[in-house]
Design an enzyme around this catalytic site. Structure first.
Site, mmCIF file in Angstrom:
data_model
loop_
_atom_site.group_PDB
_atom_site.id
_atom_site.type_symbol
_atom_site.label_atom_id
_atom_site.label_comp_id
_atom_site.label_asym_id
_atom_site.label_seq_id
_atom_site.Cartn_x
_atom_site.Cartn_y
_atom_site.Cartn_z
ATOM 1 N N HIS A 268 0.846 -1.181 0.000
ATOM 2 C CA HIS A 268 0.000 0.000 0.000
ATOM 3 C C HIS A 268 0.890 1.243 0.000
ATOM 4 O O HIS A 268 2.069 1.158 0.324
ATOM 5 C CB HIS A 268 -0.849 0.068 1.274
ATOM 6 C CG HIS A 268 -1.562 -1.175 1.651
ATOM 7 N ND1 HIS A 268 -2.937 -1.279 1.627
ATOM 8 C CD2 HIS A 268 -1.113 -2.388 2.098
ATOM 9 C CE1 HIS A 268 -3.307 -2.481 2.030
ATOM 10 N NE2 HIS A 268 -2.214 -3.175 2.325
ATOM 11 N N TYR A 269 0.331 2.396 -0.300
ATOM 12 C CA TYR A 269 0.972 3.637 0.098
ATOM 13 C C TYR A 269 0.125 4.269 1.192
ATOM 14 O O TYR A 269 -1.079 4.002 1.318
ATOM 15 C CB TYR A 269 1.227 4.591 -1.063
ATOM 16 C CG TYR A 269 0.057 5.191 -1.813
ATOM 17 C CD1 TYR A 269 -1.131 5.577 -1.183
ATOM 18 C CD2 TYR A 269 0.156 5.433 -3.172
ATOM 19 C CE1 TYR A 269 -2.171 6.161 -1.879
ATOM 20 C CE2 TYR A 269 -0.889 6.020 -3.882
ATOM 21 C CZ TYR A 269 -2.054 6.377 -3.218
ATOM 22 O OH TYR A 269 -3.084 6.957 -3.904
ATOM 23 N N GLU B 77 2.750 -1.006 4.436
ATOM 24 C CA GLU B 77 2.456 0.386 4.069
ATOM 25 C C GLU B 77 3.774 1.078 3.705
ATOM 26 O O GLU B 77 4.763 0.958 4.430
ATOM 27 C CB GLU B 77 1.797 1.133 5.231
ATOM 28 C CG GLU B 77 0.353 0.739 5.487
ATOM 29 C CD GLU B 77 -0.624 1.443 4.562
ATOM 30 O OE1 GLU B 77 -0.182 2.239 3.704
ATOM 31 O OE2 GLU B 77 -1.841 1.184 4.693
ATOM 32 N N HIS C 209 -2.767 -2.996 -3.206
ATOM 33 C CA HIS C 209 -4.084 -2.744 -2.634
ATOM 34 C C HIS C 209 -5.123 -2.537 -3.739
ATOM 35 O O HIS C 209 -6.277 -2.971 -3.618
ATOM 36 C CB HIS C 209 -4.005 -1.505 -1.733
ATOM 37 C CG HIS C 209 -5.118 -1.407 -0.746
ATOM 38 N ND1 HIS C 209 -5.279 -0.323 0.080
ATOM 39 C CD2 HIS C 209 -6.143 -2.244 -0.442
ATOM 40 C CE1 HIS C 209 -6.337 -0.507 0.849
ATOM 41 N NE2 HIS C 209 -6.885 -1.658 0.552
ATOM 42 N N ASP D 21 -3.775 2.489 -4.663
ATOM 43 C CA ASP D 21 -2.396 2.358 -4.181
ATOM 44 C C ASP D 21 -1.862 0.931 -4.383
ATOM 45 O O ASP D 21 -2.643 -0.014 -4.444
ATOM 46 C CB ASP D 21 -2.297 2.753 -2.707
ATOM 47 C CG ASP D 21 -3.203 1.954 -1.784
ATOM 48 O OD1 ASP D 21 -4.411 1.898 -2.050
ATOM 49 O OD2 ASP D 21 -2.706 1.398 -0.790
#
Length: 228
Positions: free
Chosen positions: A26-27, A94, A136, A146
């Site tokens: 993810h970001y 993340e 994601h 993302d």
């Protein structure tokens, strides 16, 4: 691997009998690492990940891998290859980035190196195949974009993490595109959004959602690599 431990209360037990099958990246979509840590460790936010990787390359571990971090959304909000509870079947990473809300930009070199090494370590320890790495937006194309089109999927595939379409198929199969997307892993309930997510992942220079000849060809390459 050096990890900085920061506790997040946002986790629970994985579904009984479930096993780790995928790594989901993810970001953060936040302006700073401080903002990300604040959100991911806030009980009221109800979100977390197993790891958070700063732009400096520093890695934070927020949730133990044996636990179920809340990175893929509630049950039913994500889908991959028939699984609808992705939190129980994956490890979430993340990556600190402003995202499309705060000025999306390329990931830093130290950051990508850290993510790559972390993914390799996870892949080895859990005995995951090459096609274990997804974004994601792949598992939730109807609501997420993302880690975005700037994530270097091709570079990761060269390191044995994730796949990249680079083979010559010859003639196409003629299968329905919805069936092909589902074979790759995408949710059949969102075919249009899945095409955009696929393009964002495998054709980042143009993710217009149009099922053109190039997209169709790439889909067939990817599905054969997944099946192989």
């Amino acid at each position: 691997m050096d990890l900085k431990s920061v506790y997040s209360p946002n986790f629970n037990e994985r579904i009984a009998g479930s096993k780790i099958e995928w790594i989901i990246v993810h970001y953060t979509d936040t302006p700073s690492i401080a903002a990300s840590l604040s959100i991911l460790t806030n009980l009221e936010a109800q979100v977390s990940s197993h790891y958070l990787v700063d732009e400096t390359g520093e890695i934070y571990q927020l949730v133990d891998e044996e636990k179920r971090a809340w990175h893929a959304g509630p049950d039913g909000a994500s889908y991959w290859r028939g699984r609808k509870s992705l939190n129980s079947h994956s490890i979430g990473i993340e990556i600190q980035n402003p995202g499309h809300s705060h000025g999306y930009r390329e990931f830093s070199k130290p950051q990508i190196e850290a993510v790559l090494n972390l993914c390799k370590d996870i892949q080895l320890r859990h005995k995951l195949g090459q096609d274990c790495l997804w974004g994601h937006s792949d598992i939730s194309p109807q609501r997420k974009q993302d880690p975005g089109h700037l994530f270097p999927w091709k570079d990761f595939a060269k390191e044995g993490l994730g796949i990249w379409p680079e083979i010559d198929l010859g003639d196409l199969s003629g299968e329905n595109e919805k069936e092909i997307l589902q074979k790759i892993g995408y949710n059949p309930d969102f075919p249009n959004e899945s095409i955009i997510a696929f393009q964002r992942h495998f054709r980042p220079n143009n993710f217009d959602g149009i099922l053109d000849e190039e997209t169709r060809y790439l889909m067939e390459v990817v599905v054969r690599q997944c099946e192989g």
